[in-house]
Scaffold this motif. Structure first.
Motif, PDB file in Angstrom:
ATOM      1  N   GLY A  61      -1.893  -2.227   5.373  1.00 34.46           N
ATOM      2  CA  GLY A  61      -0.832  -1.238   5.306  1.00 34.46           C
ATOM      3  C   GLY A  61      -0.112  -1.301   3.974  1.00 34.46           C
ATOM      4  O   GLY A  61      -0.212  -2.284   3.241  1.00 34.46           O
ATOM      5  N   PRO A  62       0.613  -0.243   3.616  1.00 36.91           N
ATOM      6  CA  PRO A  62       1.366  -0.240   2.358  1.00 36.91           C
ATOM      7  C   PRO A  62       2.467  -1.302   2.359  1.00 36.91           C
ATOM      8  O   PRO A  62       3.087  -1.569   3.394  1.00 36.91           O
ATOM      9  CB  PRO A  62       1.984   1.158   2.312  1.00 36.91           C
ATOM     10  N   MET A 105      -6.579   6.248   9.816  1.00 35.12           N
ATOM     11  CA  MET A 105      -5.861   4.993  10.008  1.00 35.12           C
ATOM     12  C   MET A 105      -4.494   5.355  10.571  1.00 35.12           C
ATOM     13  O   MET A 105      -3.791   6.210  10.004  1.00 35.12           O
ATOM     14  CB  MET A 105      -5.691   4.262   8.666  1.00 35.12           C
ATOM     15  N   LEU A 118      -0.878   4.060  11.188  1.00 30.00           N
ATOM     16  CA  LEU A 118       0.005   3.019  10.684  1.00 30.00           C
ATOM     17  C   LEU A 118       1.326   3.032  11.444  1.00 30.00           C
ATOM     18  O   LEU A 118       1.899   4.081  11.693  1.00 30.00           O
ATOM     19  CB  LEU A 118       0.312   3.245   9.199  1.00 30.00           C
ATOM     20  N   ARG A 121      -7.262  -3.364  15.646  1.00 30.48           N
ATOM     21  CA  ARG A 121      -7.362  -3.041  14.225  1.00 30.48           C
ATOM     22  C   ARG A 121      -8.401  -1.939  13.996  1.00 30.48           C
ATOM     23  O   ARG A 121      -8.285  -1.143  13.082  1.00 30.48           O
ATOM     24  CB  ARG A 121      -7.746  -4.278  13.426  1.00 30.48           C
ATOM     25  N   PRO A 155      -0.074   8.198   3.470  1.00 30.16           N
ATOM     26  CA  PRO A 155       0.315   8.300   4.885  1.00 30.16           C
ATOM     27  C   PRO A 155       1.137   9.560   5.149  1.00 30.16           C
ATOM     28  O   PRO A 155       1.885  10.019   4.284  1.00 30.16           O
ATOM     29  CB  PRO A 155       1.170   7.039   5.093  1.00 30.16           C
ATOM     30  N   TYR A 179       2.690   6.662  11.416  1.00 33.98           N
ATOM     31  CA  TYR A 179       2.138   7.489  10.347  1.00 33.98           C
ATOM     32  C   TYR A 179       0.624   7.544  10.524  1.00 33.98           C
ATOM     33  O   TYR A 179       0.024   6.658  11.116  1.00 33.98           O
ATOM     34  CB  TYR A 179       2.445   6.869   8.966  1.00 33.98           C
ATOM     35  N   PHE A 224       1.291   4.109  -4.199  1.00 36.66           N
ATOM     36  CA  PHE A 224       1.817   5.354  -3.655  1.00 36.66           C
ATOM     37  C   PHE A 224       3.294   5.495  -3.991  1.00 36.66           C
ATOM     38  O   PHE A 224       4.067   4.542  -3.847  1.00 36.66           O
ATOM     39  CB  PHE A 224       1.686   5.381  -2.130  1.00 36.66           C
ATOM     40  N   LEU A 251       9.201   9.578   5.414  1.00 40.14           N
ATOM     41  CA  LEU A 251       8.813   9.607   4.018  1.00 40.14           C
ATOM     42  C   LEU A 251       7.709  10.608   3.765  1.00 40.14           C
ATOM     43  O   LEU A 251       6.832  10.823   4.617  1.00 40.14           O
ATOM     44  CB  LEU A 251       8.334   8.215   3.577  1.00 40.14           C
ATOM     45  N   GLN A 267      -2.979   8.117   8.220  1.00 45.17           N
ATOM     46  CA  GLN A 267      -3.521   8.154   6.868  1.00 45.17           C
ATOM     47  C   GLN A 267      -5.012   8.444   6.912  1.00 45.17           C
ATOM     48  O   GLN A 267      -5.782   7.686   7.511  1.00 45.17           O
ATOM     49  CB  GLN A 267      -3.272   6.829   6.141  1.00 45.17           C
ATOM     50  N   PHE A 280       4.672  11.017   1.170  1.00 43.46           N
ATOM     51  CA  PHE A 280       3.906  10.204   0.242  1.00 43.46           C
ATOM     52  C   PHE A 280       3.096  11.061  -0.724  1.00 43.46           C
ATOM     53  O   PHE A 280       2.648  12.162  -0.383  1.00 43.46           O
ATOM     54  CB  PHE A 280       2.925   9.298   1.000  1.00 43.46           C
ATOM     55  N   GLY A 281       2.878  10.513  -1.928  1.00 40.40           N
ATOM     56  CA  GLY A 281       1.919  11.096  -2.850  1.00 40.40           C
ATOM     57  C   GLY A 281       0.499  10.742  -2.431  1.00 40.40           C
ATOM     58  O   GLY A 281       0.291  10.032  -1.443  1.00 40.40           O
TER      59      GLY A 281
END
Lengths: 115, 115
Positions: A42-43, B89, B91, B9, B43, B35, A88, A103, B37, A105-106
């Motif tokens: 994850g980020p 994914m 998140l 996962r 995301p 989120y 990101f 949020l 992705q 995101f780019g």
């Protein structure tokens, strides 16, 4: 809806070089954040910016919140192999105390560092 | 480990089956976010909870998607009658309401593949 344009899409650099990436928006944001994501993970938050014009550093990373509130950039100095990953930008527009954490995101910048 | 935990996962399923993902946030965090992705993208916000209340849902969250956080701790995200376009994914992230910074702590994600 809001769109974030992040550039460049990818970068291939030599270890020790400096890196710069930026993010622009069609709308204003109250908060800009920069995240890094490793494959299959994850980020992870790198830097958060809360005021227009703010310049913030975190080790070799420096980020700025643009004066217009529609852009931000991230610089990485003296890159090392572990800087490899996807970076990101994300923007948040708070409205009346709600929407914290919502949020935008780019698309991400893929960074490759050659030893 | 006190980070955000997600399971499974990885999940591979056939089109039309139902799947459920679980997220355990950082224990003192009362806000929880989902989120999605897709490959090569950042995301995208789906929904968020403050304690057990689901406060906002994205238009991305079709009727086949349902999220719950019954006791204000862990959360589940269920996708009914999965479609190949659901492959992504998923998140989960959490944050502390009092911080009001928009800084999210993400889990490692649950990767869904719909055949």
């Amino acid at each position: 809806g809001q769109q974030l344009n992040q550039s460049p899409q990818s970068m291939f650099i030599q270890e020790g070089e400096d890196v710069s990436m930026n993010c622009t928006s069609s709308s204003i944001f109250n908060t800009w954040l920069w995240y890094k994501q490793d494959p299959g993970e994850g980020p992870v938050l790198l830097i958060a910016l809360y005021k227009a014009g703010e310049l913030t550093s975190n080790g070799r990373l420096t980020a700025q919140f643009g004066i217009t509130r529609k852009d931000s950039f991230l610089n990485i100095s003296a890159s090392i192999p572990s800087d490899v990953g996807i970076y990101f930008c994300a923007g948040q527009l708070r409205a009346g105390g709600t929407s914290y954490g919502k949020l935008t995101f780019g698309q991400g910048t893929i960074l490759t560092v050659h030893p | 480990d006190t980070g955000v935990s997600q399971n499974p996962r990885h999940k591979i399923t056939k089109r039309g089956q139902n799947v459920t993902f679980r997220c355990d946030p950082i224990s003192e965090h009362n806000r929880l976010y989902w989120y999605r992705q897709t490959l090569g993208q950042g995301p995208e916000f789906l929904t968020y909870f403050q304690n057990e209340a689901q406060l906002e849902k994205s238009r991305l969250l079709s009727d086949r998607f349902s999220a719950e956080r019954p006791k204000g701790s862990f959360s589940t995200l269920e996708i009914q009658r999965t479609e190949q376009g659901d492959s992504a994914m998923y998140l989960c992230a959490s944050s502390l309401q009092a911080a009001n910074t928009g800084e999210l702590f993400f889990g490692e994600g649950s990767r869904l593949t719909v055949l």
